[in-house]
Design a protein around this motif. Structure first.
Motif, PDB file in Angstrom:
ATOM      1  N   GLN A 118       0.899  -1.191   0.055  1.00 42.51           N
ATOM      2  CA  GLN A 118       0.019  -0.032  -0.078  1.00 42.51           C
ATOM      3  C   GLN A 118       1.144   1.108  -0.035  1.00 42.51           C
ATOM      4  O   GLN A 118       1.758   1.465   0.787  1.00 42.51           O
ATOM      5  N   VAL A 119       0.820   1.931  -1.189  1.00 46.27           N
ATOM      6  CA  VAL A 119       1.486   3.128  -1.332  1.00 46.27           C
ATOM      7  C   VAL A 119       0.910   4.532  -1.526  1.00 46.27           C
ATOM      8  O   VAL A 119      -0.314   4.146  -2.188  1.00 46.27           O
ATOM      9  N   ALA A 120       1.459   5.388  -1.295  1.00 49.94           N
ATOM     10  CA  ALA A 120       0.848   6.819  -1.703  1.00 49.94           C
ATOM     11  C   ALA A 120       1.875   7.651  -2.664  1.00 49.94           C
ATOM     12  O   ALA A 120       3.252   7.494  -2.461  1.00 49.94           O
ATOM     13  N   LEU A 121       1.126   8.322  -3.703  1.00 44.01           N
ATOM     14  CA  LEU A 121       2.123   9.137  -4.524  1.00 44.01           C
ATOM     15  C   LEU A 121       1.457  10.329  -4.597  1.00 44.01           C
ATOM     16  O   LEU A 121       0.075  10.533  -4.846  1.00 44.01           O
ATOM     17  N   VAL A 122       2.240  11.572  -4.443  1.00 41.98           N
ATOM     18  CA  VAL A 122       1.593  12.827  -4.456  1.00 41.98           C
ATOM     19  C   VAL A 122       2.257  13.452  -5.467  1.00 41.98           C
ATOM     20  O   VAL A 122       3.475  13.557  -5.750  1.00 41.98           O
ATOM     21  N   ASN A 123       1.593  13.970  -6.605  1.00 41.75           N
ATOM     22  CA  ASN A 123       2.359  14.685  -7.861  1.00 41.75           C
ATOM     23  C   ASN A 123       1.987  16.076  -7.734  1.00 41.75           C
ATOM     24  O   ASN A 123       0.770  16.633  -7.752  1.00 41.75           O
ATOM     25  N   PHE A 124       3.116  16.876  -7.608  1.00 41.77           N
ATOM     26  CA  PHE A 124       2.856  18.260  -7.309  1.00 41.77           C
ATOM     27  C   PHE A 124       3.201  18.918  -8.665  1.00 41.77           C
ATOM     28  O   PHE A 124       4.160  18.632  -9.353  1.00 41.77           O
ATOM     29  N   ALA A 125       2.351  19.909  -9.308  1.00 42.07           N
ATOM     30  CA  ALA A 125       2.575  20.518 -10.560  1.00 42.07           C
ATOM     31  C   ALA A 125       3.866  21.443 -10.543  1.00 42.07           C
ATOM     32  O   ALA A 125       4.566  21.779 -11.398  1.00 42.07           O
ATOM     33  N   SER A 126       3.886  21.889  -9.348  1.00 45.05           N
ATOM     34  CA  SER A 126       5.276  22.841  -9.158  1.00 45.05           C
ATOM     35  C   SER A 126       5.809  22.662  -7.803  1.00 45.05           C
ATOM     36  O   SER A 126       4.980  22.737  -6.929  1.00 45.05           O
ATOM     37  N   ILE A 127       7.115  22.749  -7.745  1.00 41.77           N
ATOM     38  CA  ILE A 127       7.754  22.992  -6.129  1.00 41.77           C
ATOM     39  C   ILE A 127       8.668  23.913  -6.231  1.00 41.77           C
ATOM     40  O   ILE A 127       9.748  23.774  -5.751  1.00 41.77           O
ATOM     41  N   ASP A 128       8.566  25.099  -7.006  1.00 40.21           N
ATOM     42  CA  ASP A 128       9.595  26.155  -7.105  1.00 40.21           C
ATOM     43  C   ASP A 128       9.778  26.660  -5.702  1.00 40.21           C
ATOM     44  O   ASP A 128       8.954  26.840  -4.740  1.00 40.21           O
ATOM     45  N   ASP A 129      11.251  26.855  -5.418  1.00 34.30           N
ATOM     46  CA  ASP A 129      11.799  27.377  -4.217  1.00 34.30           C
ATOM     47  C   ASP A 129      11.553  26.833  -3.097  1.00 34.30           C
ATOM     48  O   ASP A 129      11.498  27.284  -2.016  1.00 34.30           O
ATOM     49  N   ARG A 130      11.205  25.271  -3.188  1.00 38.68           N
ATOM     50  CA  ARG A 130      11.082  24.635  -1.924  1.00 38.68           C
ATOM     51  C   ARG A 130      12.372  24.052  -1.349  1.00 38.68           C
ATOM     52  O   ARG A 130      12.478  23.304  -0.328  1.00 38.68           O
ATOM     53  N   GLY A 131      13.248  23.816  -1.984  1.00 37.64           N
ATOM     54  CA  GLY A 131      14.645  23.213  -1.990  1.00 37.64           C
ATOM     55  C   GLY A 131      14.666  21.886  -1.605  1.00 37.64           C
ATOM     56  O   GLY A 131      15.468  21.169  -1.012  1.00 37.64           O
ATOM     57  N   TRP A 132      13.829  21.104  -2.543  1.00 34.44           N
ATOM     58  CA  TRP A 132      13.892  19.772  -2.301  1.00 34.44           C
ATOM     59  C   TRP A 132      15.294  19.369  -3.009  1.00 34.44           C
ATOM     60  O   TRP A 132      15.579  19.842  -4.226  1.00 34.44           O
ATOM     61  N   PRO A 133      15.810  18.269  -2.845  1.00 29.77           N
ATOM     62  CA  PRO A 133      17.064  17.567  -3.293  1.00 29.77           C
ATOM     63  C   PRO A 133      16.837  17.022  -4.738  1.00 29.77           C
ATOM     64  O   PRO A 133      15.764  16.783  -5.146  1.00 29.77           O
ATOM     65  N   GLY A 134      17.946  16.951  -5.549  1.00 32.42           N
ATOM     66  CA  GLY A 134      17.724  16.262  -6.695  1.00 32.42           C
ATOM     67  C   GLY A 134      17.601  17.185  -7.830  1.00 32.42           C
ATOM     68  O   GLY A 134      17.361  18.300  -7.699  1.00 32.42           O
ATOM     69  N   GLU A 135      17.972  16.613  -8.993  1.00 28.77           N
ATOM     70  CA  GLU A 135      18.379  17.342 -10.165  1.00 28.77           C
ATOM     71  C   GLU A 135      17.033  17.122 -11.137  1.00 28.77           C
ATOM     72  O   GLU A 135      16.136  16.171 -10.959  1.00 28.77           O
ATOM     73  N   ALA A 136      16.842  17.720 -12.170  1.00 19.57           N
ATOM     74  CA  ALA A 136      15.712  17.765 -13.225  1.00 19.57           C
ATOM     75  C   ALA A 136      15.814  16.292 -13.883  1.00 19.57           C
ATOM     76  O   ALA A 136      16.984  15.787 -14.027  1.00 19.57           O
ATOM     77  N   ASP A 137      14.599  15.693 -14.137  1.00 20.24           N
ATOM     78  CA  ASP A 137      14.586  14.313 -14.920  1.00 20.24           C
ATOM     79  C   ASP A 137      15.387  13.418 -14.176  1.00 20.24           C
ATOM     80  O   ASP A 137      16.301  12.829 -14.615  1.00 20.24           O
ATOM     81  N   SER A 138      15.070  13.036 -12.814  1.00 21.54           N
ATOM     82  CA  SER A 138      15.876  12.312 -12.082  1.00 21.54           C
ATOM     83  C   SER A 138      14.934  11.591 -11.019  1.00 21.54           C
ATOM     84  O   SER A 138      13.844  12.074 -10.731  1.00 21.54           O
ATOM     85  N   ALA A 139      15.213  10.361 -10.780  1.00 18.90           N
ATOM     86  CA  ALA A 139      14.571   9.859  -9.419  1.00 18.90           C
ATOM     87  C   ALA A 139      15.382   9.260  -8.284  1.00 18.90           C
ATOM     88  O   ALA A 139      16.542   8.846  -8.946  1.00 18.90           O
ATOM     89  N   GLN A 140      15.362   9.579  -7.184  1.00 18.29           N
ATOM     90  CA  GLN A 140      16.206   9.086  -6.235  1.00 18.29           C
ATOM     91  C   GLN A 140      15.464   8.580  -5.180  1.00 18.29           C
ATOM     92  O   GLN A 140      14.280   8.938  -4.781  1.00 18.29           O
ATOM     93  N   LEU A 141      15.903   7.700  -4.210  1.00 21.26           N
ATOM     94  CA  LEU A 141      15.439   7.512  -2.899  1.00 21.26           C
ATOM     95  C   LEU A 141      16.288   8.257  -1.818  1.00 21.26           C
ATOM     96  O   LEU A 141      17.437   8.134  -1.793  1.00 21.26           O
ATOM     97  N   ILE A 142      15.357   8.672  -0.807  1.00 21.50           N
ATOM     98  CA  ILE A 142      15.901   9.261   0.113  1.00 21.50           C
ATOM     99  C   ILE A 142      15.296   8.787   1.621  1.00 21.50           C
ATOM    100  O   ILE A 142      14.275   8.460   1.376  1.00 21.50           O
ATOM    101  N   VAL A 143      15.965   9.037   2.535  1.00 23.31           N
ATOM    102  CA  VAL A 143      15.546   8.201   3.677  1.00 23.31           C
ATOM    103  C   VAL A 143      15.414   9.366   4.808  1.00 23.31           C
ATOM    104  O   VAL A 143      16.326  10.141   4.992  1.00 23.31           O
ATOM    105  N   THR A 144      14.259   9.547   5.421  1.00 27.47           N
ATOM    106  CA  THR A 144      13.942  10.560   6.177  1.00 27.47           C
ATOM    107  C   THR A 144      13.583   9.916   7.473  1.00 27.47           C
ATOM    108  O   THR A 144      13.974   8.743   7.805  1.00 27.47           O
ATOM    109  N   LEU A 145      13.724  10.851   8.901  1.00 24.67           N
ATOM    110  CA  LEU A 145      13.183  10.055   9.821  1.00 24.67           C
ATOM    111  C   LEU A 145      11.822   9.416  10.191  1.00 24.67           C
ATOM    112  O   LEU A 145      10.890   9.761   9.352  1.00 24.67           O
TER     113      LEU A 145
END
Length: 344
Positions: free
Chosen positions: A140-167
């Motif tokens: 059971q998974v959730a996916l949230v698709n954001f139309a824009s994430i300008d200036d939010r400072g999230w990691p990662g380059e354009a046209d990429s996928a990565q796994l990141i581990v949070t707390l």
């Protein structure tokens, strides 16, 4: 959580079975003007979630198929909750902003581009990126698709996928916020429709992702998430197989065509698909048989379809087919012919 989204009014968080297991959130949702549900009756009528990109699934075990998904569209993002099934998923995500994917419980386990992903790992896709995903179990998974994430400072380059581990607590807070939003839109649409509530819900989800991203860091494994050499080989293998329908394929010939050793090709399939090359090729051939049988053409026979896909031992073929789909190939063909009015 914003004012008006009180978790004590939303029962999914505390709902448990008698043995202490949490009831699936999807089972608690009902359709409303805001929440759309899809519960396909069987594997043959399964369709991927619209709006996330192009997807192709190959089932690993279709006997206990119970997939479903819910979609909630907000102002500038969409929330998707999915109960999956054991499968290989070839997914080309596409978004104008970012897609954030995460497990809705700690039992979820899948392999993304050869890397195991478990909570509190998040999948972050920016732009367009292809992911090879293996699920040995229903998740059971959730996916949230954001139309824009300008200036939010999230990691990662354009046209990429990565796994990141949070707390763990940040991941749980994100799950709760998404679950609360779905329950509110599902069971209290009149509240959801009140002025500014949708904007408040969207901001709550954004803030939860912000906090999760702030506490996250790329995993050592995620730095090699692309596994570019093996990924490239498996994709070339899939193209070769697709172009060779109806032909007998031998591992040595396939490896030679791809310019590698059989061992290298086997290692690539194990890394990316989570199974041996032999099992993967057999799985693809069984799925091809199923797709042909469900068309129900009177010109087809089970034996002819099986032979065309490389299965010459009919007893072994029938056993493999029944193990994967929970019915015999003749039962599949008969059911398809009944639907089309063909004689069975």
């Amino acid at each position: 959580m914003t004012d008006g989204l009180m978790s004590e009014d939303l029962p999914w968080i505390a709902t448990e079975c008698s043995d202490g297991r949490r009831v699936s959130l999807l089972d608690e949702l009902v359709e409303s003007e805001f929440v759309k549900l899809s519960r396909p009756l069987d594997i043959d009528r399964f369709r991927s979630i619209d709006g996330l990109g192009e997807a192709k699934s190959i089932p690993i075990d279709a006997k206990r198929f119970d997939a479903a998904f819910a979609t909630l569209k907000l102002r500038s993002c969409s929330v998707h909750l999915q109960r999956t099934f054991p499968r290989i998923l070839q997914m080309q995500y596409s978004t104008t902003g970012a897609i954030v994917g995460f497990a809705m419980d700690d039992a979820t386990s899948l392999i993304i581009n050869g890397v195991e992903a478990r909570a509190p790992a998040l999948l972050l896709v920016k732009g367009t990126a292809t992911c090879e995903i293996v699920e040995q179990q229903a998740n059971q998974v959730a996916l949230v698709n954001f139309a824009s994430i300008d200036d939010r400072g999230w990691p990662g380059e354009a046209d990429s996928a990565q796994l990141i581990v949070t707390l763990a607590d940040k991941c749980e807070a994100l799950r709760t916020t998404v679950g609360d939003a779905l329950m509110l839109a599902s069971h209290s649409p009149e509240t959801f429709a009140q002025p500014n509530v949708i904007e408040h819900v969207e901001e709550s989800i954004l803030q939860a992702v912000d906090l999760a991203m702030a506490a996250a860091s790329p995993t050592p494994e995620a730095k090699r998430l692309s596994l570019s050499h093996y990924l490239g080989l498996v994709r070339k293998l899939d193209e070769f197989v697709a172009d060779s329908t109806g032909k007998t394929l031998y591992s040595a010939d396939v490896a030679r065509q791809l310019g590698v050793s059989v061992r290298t090709l086997h290692n690539a399939v194990v890394a990316i698909r989570g199974m041996s090359m032999h099992r993967y090729m057999r799985l693809r051939r069984l799925w091809n048989v199923r797709q042909q049988l469900v068309r129900g053409s009177s010109a087809q026979s089970v034996k002819a379809v099986a032979l065309a896909n490389g299965f010459w031992h009919m007893g072994e073929f029938t056993a493999l087919y029944r193990e994967l789909f929970g019915e015999t190939p003749q039962q599949t063909l008969s059911a398809a012919r009944k639907q089309t009015g063909e004689p069975s």
